[in-house]
Write a protein that holds these residues in place. Structure first.
Motif, PDB file in Angstrom:
ATOM      1  N   VAL A   1     -62.426  59.643 -61.558  1.00  0.00           N
ATOM      2  CA  VAL A   1     -63.162  59.432 -62.810  1.00  0.00           C
ATOM      3  C   VAL A   1     -64.613  59.879 -62.624  1.00  0.00           C
ATOM      4  N   PRO A   2     -65.294  60.211 -63.710  1.00  0.00           N
ATOM      5  CA  PRO A   2     -66.716  60.547 -63.617  1.00  0.00           C
ATOM      6  C   PRO A   2     -67.563  59.317 -63.310  1.00  0.00           C
ATOM      7  N   LYS A   3     -68.786  59.570 -62.899  1.00  0.00           N
ATOM      8  CA  LYS A   3     -69.672  58.506 -62.425  1.00  0.00           C
ATOM      9  C   LYS A   3     -69.901  57.430 -63.469  1.00  0.00           C
ATOM     10  N   GLN A   4     -70.130  57.804 -64.724  1.00  0.00           N
ATOM     11  CA  GLN A   4     -70.445  56.807 -65.737  1.00  0.00           C
ATOM     12  C   GLN A   4     -69.291  55.846 -65.981  1.00  0.00           C
ATOM     13  N   ILE A   5     -68.076  56.317 -65.846  1.00  0.00           N
ATOM     14  CA  ILE A   5     -66.911  55.442 -66.009  1.00  0.00           C
ATOM     15  C   ILE A   5     -66.738  54.555 -64.778  1.00  0.00           C
ATOM     16  N   PHE A   6     -66.895  55.167 -63.597  1.00  0.00           N
ATOM     17  CA  PHE A   6     -66.756  54.374 -62.373  1.00  0.00           C
ATOM     18  C   PHE A   6     -67.768  53.228 -62.350  1.00  0.00           C
ATOM     19  N   GLU A   7     -69.000  53.515 -62.733  1.00  0.00           N
ATOM     20  CA  GLU A   7     -70.036  52.476 -62.732  1.00  0.00           C
ATOM     21  C   GLU A   7     -69.716  51.369 -63.729  1.00  0.00           C
ATOM     22  N   LYS A   8     -69.024  51.709 -64.806  1.00  0.00           N
ATOM     23  CA  LYS A   8     -68.640  50.701 -65.791  1.00  0.00           C
ATOM     24  C   LYS A   8     -67.556  49.772 -65.246  1.00  0.00           C
ATOM     25  N   ILE A   9     -66.667  50.311 -64.439  1.00  0.00           N
ATOM     26  CA  ILE A   9     -65.569  49.526 -63.875  1.00  0.00           C
ATOM     27  C   ILE A   9     -66.018  48.755 -62.638  1.00  0.00           C
TER      28      ILE A   9
END
Length: 268
Positions: free
Chosen positions: A84-92
Motif C-alpha cells: 500500500v502507499p504511505k498515506q494508507i499505511f500510516e492510516k492503518i
C-alpha cells in the motif's frame, strides 16, 4: 515478490482486506476473526523466530522501511502480501513512526498445559495488570533477567492488545507466556518444587534480605488492587520494597524489574 502465491497492490483504504487488517486492532474483531494485528520489523521477526504463529497477511509499505532486510522478512513469512502507499499505511498503523510492516496472524494458544515441565529457571506470576503497556514492559524486562516462563494469572487480560506487543518488543512470543488463574498457578508451582514469593507493600521482610536462589517464583498483584487473598494466603513468603517517600508503592513494571534483577544477581 512476484513468486508469492498471493500478491496484491491496493491504493484505496475502502478495500475490505485493509478494513479487516485495521479492524484487528480491536479486541472484538480479534475474537471474531481468530486473528490479531502485529506491527513492526522487530516484533514480526521475533514472532516468526518463535515458531508459534501462523501468519495470514503481511501489509508492506517500502516507502516507510527503516532498514534493508524488510523484503527478506516478508518473503520468509509465506503470508499473503499486500503493498500500500504511505498515506494508507500510516492510516492503518498503530504507531507515530511506522516502519512499513504490519502482519496478521492466527491467535496462538496461551493456555497452561496440564503436563508442563518447568526447567528450574525463575518464574514470574502477574496476577493483574491495569495497563497493557505495563505488561509488555514486564515481559521485555523478564527476558533480560532470565525469567523465561511467565504466568499471567488473569484469564480476562487481552494478551494480544497492540500495546502489549509493542512495549514487549515481540518478547510476548519469544518467552513461554501462559494465561491461567492464580488458583491454578500457585499449586502448579509448588507441585513443581518452586518457592512462591509474593511482593506486597505490607510485607515486613525487605526483598534484599531474602534468599532468592534456586527454584523461585515471584508473584505480583495489580497496582490498584494488589494481590488477591488467595495469593497472600498461599504464597510461601511475602517481601516488600522499601518506600521512603509519601508514595506507598512503585509502578508494577518497576517493582517487577527490581525483583527480577535481584533474583538474577543471586543466581549468577
Amino acid at each position: 515478490m512476484t513468486g508469492k502465491r498471493y500478491y496484491l497492490e491496493i491504493t484505496s483504504f475502502s478495500n475490505e482486506k485493509l478494513k479487516y487488517i485495521s479492524g484487528l486492532k480491536e479486541k472484538k474483531n480479534r475474537e471474531k476473526a481468530d486473528a490479531f494485528f502485529l506491527e513492526g520489523y522487530r516484533e514480526i521477526s521475533r514472532a516468526k523466530a518463535s515458531g508459534k504463529l501462523k501468519f495470514e497477511y503481511i501489509l508492506t509499505c517500502p516507502d516507510c522501511y527503516l532498514g534493508e532486510n524488510e523484503d527478506e522478512l516478508v518473503e520468509s513469512l509465506q503470508a499473503k502480501t499486500i503493498i500500500v502507499p504511505k498515506q494508507i499505511f500510516e492510516k492503518i498503523s498503530y504507531r507515530d513512526r511506522p516502519d512499513g510492516l504490519i502482519a496478521t496472524a492466527f491467535l496462538p494458544d496461551f493456555s497452561l498445559p496440564e503436563n508442563l515441565a518447568l526447567t528450574g529457571s525463575p518464574v514470574l506470576v502477574i496476577e493483574g495488570v491495569e495497563k497493557p503497556g505495563n505488561l509488555g514492559t514486564i515481559l521485555r524486562t523478564a527476558e533480560g533477567a532470565g525469567f523465561n516462563t511467565i504466568l499471567v494469572a488473569d484469564p480476562r487480560l487481552d494478551l494480544l492488545n497492540p500495546n502489549v506487543i509493542r512495549s514487549s518488543t515481540g518478547t510476548l512470543f519469544t518467552l513461554d507466556v501462559y494465561q491461567t488463574t492464580i488458583e491454578r498457578s500457585i499449586p502448579f508451582l509448588k507441585n513443581s518444587g518452586y518457592r512462591t514469593i509474593s511482593v506486597t507493600p505490607e510485607a515486613k521482610t525487605i526483598y534484599w534480605n531474602t534468599d532468592l536462589k534456586g527454584k523461585i517464583a515471584l508473584v505480583f498483584g495489580s497496582e490498584q488492587y494488589g494481590l488477591s487473598e488467595f495469593a497472600r494466603s498461599n504464597c510461601d513468603l511475602a517481601v516488600s520494597l522499601p518506600m521512603n517517600g509519601k508514595a506507598d508503592s512503585l509502578n508494577l513494571a518497576m517493582s517487577a524489574g527490581i525483583l527480577m534483577y535481584e533474583t538474577l544477581r543471586q543466581n549468577p
